[in-house]
Structure formats: structure tokens, C-alpha cells
Design a protein around this motif. Sequence first.
Motif, PDB file in Angstrom:
ATOM      1  N   LYS A 118     -46.827  15.100 -42.332  1.00  0.00           N
ATOM      2  CA  LYS A 118     -47.323  13.807 -42.825  1.00  0.00           C
ATOM      3  C   LYS A 118     -48.778  13.741 -43.016  1.00  0.00           C
ATOM      4  N   LEU A 119     -49.663  14.409 -42.303  1.00  0.00           N
ATOM      5  CA  LEU A 119     -51.147  14.312 -42.417  1.00  0.00           C
ATOM      6  C   LEU A 119     -51.693  15.369 -42.972  1.00  0.00           C
ATOM      7  N   ILE A 120     -51.622  16.598 -42.553  1.00  0.00           N
ATOM      8  CA  ILE A 120     -52.545  17.507 -42.942  1.00  0.00           C
ATOM      9  C   ILE A 120     -51.817  18.722 -43.899  1.00  0.00           C
ATOM     10  N   ASP A 174     -47.074   6.437 -43.481  1.00  0.00           N
ATOM     11  CA  ASP A 174     -46.315   6.186 -44.838  1.00  0.00           C
ATOM     12  C   ASP A 174     -44.834   6.453 -44.304  1.00  0.00           C
ATOM     13  N   THR A 175     -43.982   5.459 -44.937  1.00  0.00           N
ATOM     14  CA  THR A 175     -42.503   5.332 -44.975  1.00  0.00           C
ATOM     15  C   THR A 175     -41.852   5.632 -46.032  1.00  0.00           C
ATOM     16  N   ASN A 199     -40.564  11.232 -43.787  1.00  0.00           N
ATOM     17  CA  ASN A 199     -41.020  12.079 -42.576  1.00  0.00           C
ATOM     18  C   ASN A 199     -41.149  10.862 -41.756  1.00  0.00           C
ATOM     19  N   TRP A 200     -41.091  11.133 -40.380  1.00  0.00           N
ATOM     20  CA  TRP A 200     -41.392  10.349 -39.425  1.00  0.00           C
ATOM     21  C   TRP A 200     -42.348  10.442 -38.349  1.00  0.00           C
ATOM     22  N   THR A 201     -42.901   9.590 -37.807  1.00  0.00           N
ATOM     23  CA  THR A 201     -43.947   9.617 -36.714  1.00  0.00           C
ATOM     24  C   THR A 201     -43.404  10.441 -35.476  1.00  0.00           C
TER      25      THR A 201
END
Length: 263
Positions: free
Chosen positions: A165-167, A187-188, A217-219
Motif C-alpha cells: 500500500k505504501l512503498i 486508501d480503500t 489492499n488492507w491495513t
Amino acid sequence: MEASKQNQEAWNTGAYEAWLNRFGTPQMAAAKLQLNPEKPIQHIYRHLNKQVQGKKIMNLMGSNGMKAVALSLLDAEVTVADFSAENEKYAMELAEAAGVNIRYIVADVLQLPEAELSQSYDIVFMENGILHYFKDLQPLFETVSKLLRKGGQLVLQDFHPVSTKLISSKGSTAKIRKHKVTGNYFDTALVEKEVAFHKFSDGEQGDPESYHVYLRNWTLGEIVTAVATEGLCIKVLEELPNLSSEVFDQGIPKTFTVVSEKL
């Protein structure tokens, strides 16, 4: 529903040929598994206490059967549930070549036959690239809870949200591999991508759109909460770097493992 339908279509468009390219024939892949059945599951085997003999295991979204056959070679009783008939074909040929028996249910894992939801499995196993196919995690872990006997284990390994999700990363060695924050962790939205096996395909077969899947993608917090709210007591939450011998992302979490017990 449309995203789910598209995802299912993608996984039934060339997966068998892709696994032939990736692993060789089922006979070739089986020979390697027989030499060292622990290798394909080495990162989760210790969470199973290295005791799977006689255990009844459900491998949800078990794809081509590599992990299921490895567990069967270690004397587990394994069932795979997956919505790809092409995955089933490779998995069943692999099992036959390895001299073991596995059950394979071709179905959406949220629509399993009622007979399977009998709380009779010792272990439910899911790994790498699973959770992002669900727009809601609660029905998935509700299904897991219905599959497991009291005291049974969920062993879930998947890609870490920091990486998904981030990198974004570029390069293939420690010297030139670079990382950059390009995403929004919270982001959902659904993300459109090529189906995972496509990189092993010989080329396009039919409409290129048929190879696209829609992912959510989930946290890590969302995942842990979804597991815990279904009566699955979390015993382990482990975060791991990239363990590939070719890539050195030692400072960035690549995968995570959750081990939970059915209360």
C-alpha cells in the motif's frame, strides 16, 4: 460482484500453462517436492509446530497445490478450496505425480458446501496474495471460524501492507535497490492489476482485459481486527523482511504471519 466475476475469469484464463512455465510439468515439480517437502512451507512450518501428521487442513485459495501437496507429503490430510479449475488441474496432476491424495473444491471460498462448514478442521492455512481479493474481510474470517474445530488454528501469511500500500521499490540488488513512498496507506479503493501468474505466461490469450483483477489492499490493523472479531484468538503476529536470497530489503516488512486459535 462484477469484480469477483472478473477475478474468477482471470484465474481461469491460462493459469495451467503459466504453472507449466513456472514449475515445469507436474511430474517435474512433484520430484522436487518429494526431495524436500518442507521447503515450500518453510516460513510457516514452525508455526505449525512441525506437527502436521494426521492433521485435517483446509488450504483456502490454495492455487496450484504446491503447498497442499507439500503438506500431504508430510502426512497431513489436505483439502484445497479455490475458484480456478485450471489451478485444480495442475494441483491434482501434481498430487498424483507425488503419490499423495488431496481434495480440491472448485468454488468461491465464501460459497463452500455446507458440509465443509462443520467445524472439523484442525488447521486453516492461507498464504501470500489472498486477502486483497476480498472487499470485506468479515465473511472470510467467519468462514474460517466455521471450518475450524474448537482449539483449531488459523495460519495466515500474506504480503505486508507497507509493501503493498505504501512503498514502491526499484532495482534488484542491495546497491541499486531504491524505495519510495508513493502510496496512501489508508486508501480503500479497488486497484486494477494483472493477475499474478501472468508474468509466467507465453503471451496474451484472447482479450487482454481477461488477465486483469481487482484488488483491495488492507491495513494491518484492519486485518488483525477482522480476525479477532470472529472468535479467533491471535497468538502470533510476526512481521518479516524480504527473505529472498536475491533481494535485500532488510529494513522493510515484506510479509506478515498471523497465528490464531479458535475459541
